[in-house]
Design an enzyme around this catalytic site. Structure first.
Site, PDB file in Angstrom:
ATOM      1  N   ASN A  20     -37.660  -9.915  40.532  1.00 20.16           N
ATOM      2  CA  ASN A  20     -36.316  -9.674  41.073  1.00 20.16           C
ATOM      3  C   ASN A  20     -35.337  -9.389  39.947  1.00 20.16           C
ATOM      4  O   ASN A  20     -34.139  -9.289  40.180  1.00 20.16           O
ATOM      5  CB  ASN A  20     -35.844 -10.902  41.874  1.00 20.16           C
ATOM      6  CG  ASN A  20     -36.619 -11.045  43.175  1.00 20.16           C
ATOM      7  OD1 ASN A  20     -36.746 -10.089  43.933  1.00 20.16           O
ATOM      8  ND2 ASN A  20     -37.149 -12.236  43.425  1.00 20.16           N
ATOM      9  N   HIS A  23     -33.048  -5.919  35.177  1.00 22.89           N
ATOM     10  CA  HIS A  23     -33.140  -5.477  33.771  1.00 22.89           C
ATOM     11  C   HIS A  23     -34.593  -5.129  33.434  1.00 22.89           C
ATOM     12  O   HIS A  23     -34.875  -4.137  32.777  1.00 22.89           O
ATOM     13  CB  HIS A  23     -32.658  -6.568  32.817  1.00 22.89           C
ATOM     14  CG  HIS A  23     -31.203  -6.847  32.889  1.00 22.89           C
ATOM     15  ND1 HIS A  23     -30.263  -6.050  32.269  1.00 22.89           N
ATOM     16  CD2 HIS A  23     -30.516  -7.819  33.515  1.00 22.89           C
ATOM     17  CE1 HIS A  23     -29.059  -6.530  32.503  1.00 22.89           C
ATOM     18  NE2 HIS A  23     -29.173  -7.607  33.256  1.00 22.89           N
ATOM     19  N   LYS A  24     -35.514  -5.998  33.879  1.00 20.15           N
ATOM     20  CA  LYS A  24     -36.934  -5.741  33.614  1.00 20.15           C
ATOM     21  C   LYS A  24     -37.385  -4.463  34.325  1.00 20.15           C
ATOM     22  O   LYS A  24     -38.146  -3.674  33.767  1.00 20.15           O
ATOM     23  CB  LYS A  24     -37.802  -6.919  34.089  1.00 20.15           C
ATOM     24  CG  LYS A  24     -37.609  -8.190  33.272  1.00 20.15           C
ATOM     25  CD  LYS A  24     -38.528  -9.272  33.806  1.00 20.15           C
ATOM     26  CE  LYS A  24     -38.404 -10.561  33.017  1.00 20.15           C
ATOM     27  NZ  LYS A  24     -39.274 -11.623  33.555  1.00 20.15           N
ATOM     28  N   ASP A  80     -44.571 -12.239  32.739  1.00 20.50           N
ATOM     29  CA  ASP A  80     -43.843 -13.452  32.391  1.00 20.50           C
ATOM     30  C   ASP A  80     -43.639 -13.409  30.889  1.00 20.50           C
ATOM     31  O   ASP A  80     -44.545 -13.038  30.136  1.00 20.50           O
ATOM     32  CB  ASP A  80     -44.631 -14.698  32.810  1.00 20.50           C
ATOM     33  CG  ASP A  80     -43.711 -15.901  32.965  1.00 20.50           C
ATOM     34  OD1 ASP A  80     -42.637 -15.761  33.587  1.00 20.50           O
ATOM     35  OD2 ASP A  80     -44.053 -16.991  32.461  1.00 20.50           O
TER      36      ASP A  80
HETATM   37  P1  IMP Z   1     -39.228 -14.685  32.887  1.00 14.71           P
HETATM   38  O1  IMP Z   1     -39.632 -16.085  33.211  1.00 14.71           O
HETATM   39  O2  IMP Z   1     -40.332 -13.829  32.454  1.00 14.71           O
HETATM   40  O3  IMP Z   1     -38.384 -14.073  33.959  1.00 14.71           O
HETATM   41  O4  IMP Z   1     -38.260 -14.728  31.628  1.00 14.71           O
HETATM   42  C1  IMP Z   1     -37.877 -15.920  31.047  1.00 14.71           C
HETATM   43  C2  IMP Z   1     -36.577 -15.798  30.346  1.00 14.71           C
HETATM   44  O5  IMP Z   1     -36.837 -15.258  29.062  1.00 14.71           O
HETATM   45  C3  IMP Z   1     -35.527 -14.889  30.963  1.00 14.71           C
HETATM   46  O6  IMP Z   1     -34.743 -15.545  31.891  1.00 14.71           O
HETATM   47  C4  IMP Z   1     -34.714 -14.522  29.762  1.00 14.71           C
HETATM   48  O7  IMP Z   1     -33.793 -15.531  29.471  1.00 14.71           O
HETATM   49  C5  IMP Z   1     -35.761 -14.490  28.668  1.00 14.71           C
HETATM   50  N1  IMP Z   1     -36.238 -13.133  28.418  1.00 14.71           N
HETATM   51  C6  IMP Z   1     -37.327 -12.520  28.943  1.00 14.71           C
HETATM   52  N2  IMP Z   1     -37.436 -11.276  28.449  1.00 14.71           N
HETATM   53  C7  IMP Z   1     -36.385 -11.115  27.623  1.00 14.71           C
HETATM   54  C8  IMP Z   1     -35.951 -10.015  26.830  1.00 14.71           C
HETATM   55  O8  IMP Z   1     -36.536  -8.920  26.790  1.00 14.71           O
HETATM   56  N3  IMP Z   1     -34.837 -10.235  26.120  1.00 14.71           N
HETATM   57  C9  IMP Z   1     -34.157 -11.401  26.121  1.00 14.71           C
HETATM   58  N4  IMP Z   1     -34.508 -12.432  26.852  1.00 14.71           N
HETATM   59  C10 IMP Z   1     -35.621 -12.288  27.601  1.00 14.71           C
END
Ligand code: IMP
Length: 202
Positions: A20, A23-24, A80
Protein backbone atom coordinates in the site's frame (compact mmCIF):
# COMPACT_ATOMS: atom_id res chain seq x y z
CA UNK A 1 -13.88 -10.11 -4.22
CA UNK A 2 -10.60 -9.22 -5.93
CA UNK A 3 -10.60 -8.45 -9.65
CA UNK A 4 -8.81 -11.00 -11.86
CA UNK A 5 -5.92 -10.06 -14.12
CA UNK A 6 -5.33 -13.00 -16.37
CA UNK A 7 -4.63 -11.21 -19.64
CA UNK A 8 -1.28 -9.93 -20.88
CA UNK A 9 -0.63 -6.29 -21.77
CA UNK A 10 2.17 -5.53 -24.28
CA UNK A 11 3.06 -9.25 -24.10
CA UNK A 12 4.68 -8.53 -20.75
CA UNK A 13 3.99 -10.50 -17.56
CA UNK A 14 1.44 -8.96 -15.20
CA UNK A 15 2.29 -8.96 -11.51
CA UNK A 16 0.26 -7.65 -8.59
CA UNK A 17 2.47 -5.61 -6.24
CA UNK A 18 1.44 -6.42 -2.67
CA UNK A 19 1.98 -3.04 -1.05
CA UNK A 20 0.00 0.00 0.00
CA UNK A 21 3.13 2.21 -0.08
CA UNK A 22 2.75 4.50 -3.12
CA UNK A 23 6.43 5.57 -2.94
CA UNK A 24 7.47 1.95 -3.44
CA UNK A 25 4.99 1.58 -6.31
CA UNK A 26 6.40 4.68 -8.03
CA UNK A 27 10.04 3.56 -7.56
CA UNK A 28 9.42 0.08 -8.91
CA UNK A 29 7.15 1.29 -11.71
CA UNK A 30 9.99 3.49 -12.96
CA UNK A 31 12.28 0.45 -13.37
CA UNK A 32 9.68 -2.20 -14.33
CA UNK A 33 8.64 -0.52 -17.59
CA UNK A 34 9.50 -2.74 -20.54
CA UNK A 35 9.84 -5.83 -18.32
CA UNK A 36 6.53 -6.37 -16.53
CA UNK A 37 3.22 -4.64 -15.82
CA UNK A 38 2.35 -3.79 -12.24
CA UNK A 39 -1.16 -4.02 -10.87
CA UNK A 40 -1.45 -2.14 -7.61
CA UNK A 41 -3.58 -3.50 -4.78
CA UNK A 42 -5.96 -0.59 -5.31
CA UNK A 43 -6.33 -1.45 -9.01
CA UNK A 44 -6.89 -5.10 -8.05
CA UNK A 45 -9.74 -3.99 -5.77
CA UNK A 46 -7.94 -5.12 -2.62
CA UNK A 47 -8.13 -2.89 0.44
CA UNK A 48 -6.34 -4.58 3.32
CA UNK A 49 -3.58 -3.61 5.72
CA UNK A 50 -1.00 -6.34 5.06
CA UNK A 51 0.61 -7.56 8.29
CA UNK A 52 4.38 -7.79 8.87
CA UNK A 53 4.33 -10.09 11.91
CA UNK A 54 7.69 -11.87 11.63
CA UNK A 55 11.22 -11.04 12.72
CA UNK A 56 12.95 -11.47 9.36
CA UNK A 57 12.54 -9.53 6.12
CA UNK A 58 12.28 -12.85 4.26
CA UNK A 59 9.36 -14.14 6.35
CA UNK A 60 7.49 -10.84 6.11
CA UNK A 61 7.98 -10.61 2.34
CA UNK A 62 6.70 -14.19 1.98
CA UNK A 63 3.70 -13.41 4.19
CA UNK A 64 2.73 -10.37 2.11
CA UNK A 65 2.92 -12.11 -1.27
CA UNK A 66 1.25 -15.29 0.07
CA UNK A 67 -1.74 -13.40 1.47
CA UNK A 68 -2.39 -11.70 -1.87
CA UNK A 69 -1.77 -14.92 -3.82
CA UNK A 70 -4.32 -16.74 -1.64
CA UNK A 71 -6.87 -13.96 -2.25
CA UNK A 72 -6.38 -13.70 -6.02
CA UNK A 73 -4.62 -16.78 -7.40
CA UNK A 74 -2.64 -14.31 -9.53
CA UNK A 75 1.11 -13.86 -9.97
CA UNK A 76 2.24 -11.43 -7.27
CA UNK A 77 5.34 -9.92 -5.72
CA UNK A 78 5.98 -8.12 -2.47
CA UNK A 79 8.98 -6.63 -0.78
CA UNK A 80 10.14 -5.99 2.77
CA UNK A 81 12.93 -3.57 3.54
CA UNK A 82 14.95 -2.75 6.63
CA UNK A 83 17.62 -0.21 7.52
CA UNK A 84 20.41 -2.11 9.29
CA UNK A 85 22.81 -0.16 11.50
CA UNK A 86 25.74 -2.17 12.92
CA UNK A 87 26.41 0.36 15.73
CA UNK A 88 22.84 -0.35 16.91
CA UNK A 89 23.22 -4.13 16.64
CA UNK A 90 21.40 -4.19 13.31
CA UNK A 91 18.45 -2.05 14.44
CA UNK A 92 16.00 -0.85 13.31
CA UNK A 93 16.19 -3.73 10.77
CA UNK A 94 12.95 -5.60 10.30
CA UNK A 95 11.25 -3.15 12.70
CA UNK A 96 12.18 -0.11 10.55
CA UNK A 97 8.58 0.99 9.95
CA UNK A 98 7.66 0.87 13.64
CA UNK A 99 11.01 1.84 15.20
CA UNK A 100 9.48 4.69 17.23
CA UNK A 101 6.09 3.04 17.75
CA UNK A 102 3.01 1.66 16.07
CA UNK A 103 2.23 5.01 14.45
CA UNK A 104 4.77 4.23 11.67
CA UNK A 105 5.78 7.90 11.82
CA UNK A 106 8.73 8.62 9.45
CA UNK A 107 9.87 11.71 11.40
CA UNK A 108 9.65 10.01 14.80
CA UNK A 109 11.68 7.08 13.42
CA UNK A 110 14.38 9.45 12.10
CA UNK A 111 14.52 11.35 15.42
CA UNK A 112 14.91 8.11 17.37
CA UNK A 113 17.66 6.82 15.08
CA UNK A 114 19.66 10.07 15.21
CA UNK A 115 19.33 10.14 19.01
CA UNK A 116 20.46 6.54 19.38
CA UNK A 117 23.49 7.18 17.14
CA UNK A 118 24.61 10.30 19.01
CA UNK A 119 28.28 9.99 20.03
CA UNK A 120 28.78 6.73 18.11
CA UNK A 121 31.75 6.94 15.74
CA UNK A 122 30.50 4.27 13.33
CA UNK A 123 27.59 5.70 11.33
CA UNK A 124 27.70 2.98 8.67
CA UNK A 125 24.35 1.49 7.62
CA UNK A 126 22.71 -0.49 4.86
CA UNK A 127 19.26 -0.83 3.41
CA UNK A 128 18.35 -4.44 2.65
CA UNK A 129 15.34 -5.42 0.55
CA UNK A 130 13.88 -8.86 0.08
CA UNK A 131 11.48 -9.32 -2.83
CA UNK A 132 9.18 -12.35 -2.79
CA UNK A 133 7.75 -13.35 -6.17
CA UNK A 134 4.99 -15.94 -6.44
CA UNK A 135 4.88 -17.04 -10.07
CA UNK A 136 2.54 -19.84 -11.13
CA UNK A 137 2.18 -20.76 -7.45
CA UNK A 138 5.94 -21.09 -6.72
CA UNK A 139 7.90 -18.64 -4.59
CA UNK A 140 11.26 -17.05 -5.52
CA UNK A 141 13.25 -14.61 -3.33
CA UNK A 142 15.57 -11.79 -4.47
CA UNK A 143 17.84 -9.58 -2.32
CA UNK A 144 19.13 -6.06 -2.83
CA UNK A 145 21.58 -4.22 -0.55
CA UNK A 146 22.65 -0.59 -0.58
CA UNK A 147 25.52 0.32 1.74
CA UNK A 148 26.05 3.84 3.01
CA UNK A 149 26.00 5.98 6.14
CA UNK A 150 23.66 7.90 8.41
CA UNK A 151 24.06 11.70 8.39
CA UNK A 152 24.19 13.89 11.53
CA UNK A 153 21.27 16.01 10.27
CA UNK A 154 18.45 15.35 7.86
CA UNK A 155 18.59 16.80 4.35
CA UNK A 156 16.24 16.80 1.37
CA UNK A 157 12.51 16.48 0.82
CA UNK A 158 12.15 13.66 -1.75
CA UNK A 159 11.39 10.02 -1.10
CA UNK A 160 10.15 8.57 2.16
CA UNK A 161 11.13 6.88 5.40
CA UNK A 162 14.79 7.28 6.34
CA UNK A 163 15.75 8.86 2.96
CA UNK A 164 16.65 12.28 4.52
CA UNK A 165 19.37 10.74 6.73
CA UNK A 166 20.89 8.08 4.43
CA UNK A 167 23.79 8.76 2.04
CA UNK A 168 24.61 5.80 -0.23
CA UNK A 169 28.29 4.91 -0.75
CA UNK A 170 29.59 6.76 -3.82
CA UNK A 171 27.42 9.85 -3.30
CA UNK A 172 27.50 12.96 -1.14
CA UNK A 173 23.73 13.43 -1.25
CA UNK A 174 21.03 11.83 0.89
CA UNK A 175 18.39 9.77 -0.92
CA UNK A 176 15.95 12.60 -0.13
CA UNK A 177 18.10 15.04 -2.14
CA UNK A 178 17.97 12.79 -5.23
CA UNK A 179 15.52 12.41 -8.08
CA UNK A 180 13.89 8.98 -8.27
CA UNK A 181 16.25 8.01 -11.12
CA UNK A 182 19.30 9.00 -9.06
CA UNK A 183 18.01 7.04 -6.04
CA UNK A 184 17.36 4.05 -8.30
CA UNK A 185 20.97 4.12 -9.51
CA UNK A 186 21.99 3.13 -5.95
CA UNK A 187 18.93 1.63 -4.36
CA UNK A 188 18.45 -1.68 -2.56
CA UNK A 189 14.92 -1.94 -3.98
CA UNK A 190 16.12 -1.45 -7.58
CA UNK A 191 18.81 -4.12 -7.06
CA UNK A 192 16.29 -6.65 -5.72
CA UNK A 193 13.86 -5.91 -8.56
CA UNK A 194 16.69 -6.27 -11.08
CA UNK A 195 17.06 -9.85 -9.81
CA UNK A 196 13.36 -10.43 -10.41
CA UNK A 197 13.60 -8.90 -13.90
CA UNK A 198 16.59 -11.09 -14.80
CA UNK A 199 14.68 -14.14 -13.56
CA UNK A 200 11.60 -13.28 -15.65
CA UNK A 201 13.85 -12.92 -18.69
CA UNK A 202 15.24 -16.45 -18.37
P1 IMP B 1 8.54 -1.98 4.87
O1 IMP B 1 8.29 -2.74 6.14
O2 IMP B 1 9.24 -2.75 3.84
O3 IMP B 1 7.31 -1.29 4.37
O4 IMP B 1 9.53 -0.79 5.20
C1 IMP B 1 9.98 -0.55 6.48
C2 IMP B 1 10.36 0.88 6.68
O5 IMP B 1 11.68 1.04 6.19
C3 IMP B 1 9.53 1.93 5.96
O6 IMP B 1 8.43 2.32 6.70
C4 IMP B 1 10.51 3.05 5.85
O7 IMP B 1 10.55 3.78 7.05
C5 IMP B 1 11.82 2.31 5.68
N1 IMP B 1 12.20 2.21 4.28
C6 IMP B 1 11.96 1.18 3.42
N2 IMP B 1 12.49 1.46 2.22
C7 IMP B 1 13.05 2.68 2.34
C8 IMP B 1 13.74 3.51 1.41
O8 IMP B 1 13.94 3.19 0.22
N3 IMP B 1 14.16 4.68 1.90
C9 IMP B 1 13.98 5.08 3.17
N4 IMP B 1 13.33 4.35 4.06
C10 IMP B 1 12.87 3.16 3.64
Amino acid sequence: MAKKHTTMQNNLPILIFATNNQHKVAEIQSVAGGYFNIITLKAAGIDIDIPEPYDTLEANATEKSSIIFKMTGQNVFSEDTGLEVPALNGEPGVKSARYAGEGRDFQANIDKLLLNLEGKPNRGAQFRTIVSLILDGKEYLFEGICKGKITEDQKGLQGFGYDPIFIPAGSDKTFAEMTMDEKNSFSHRKKAISGLIAFLGK
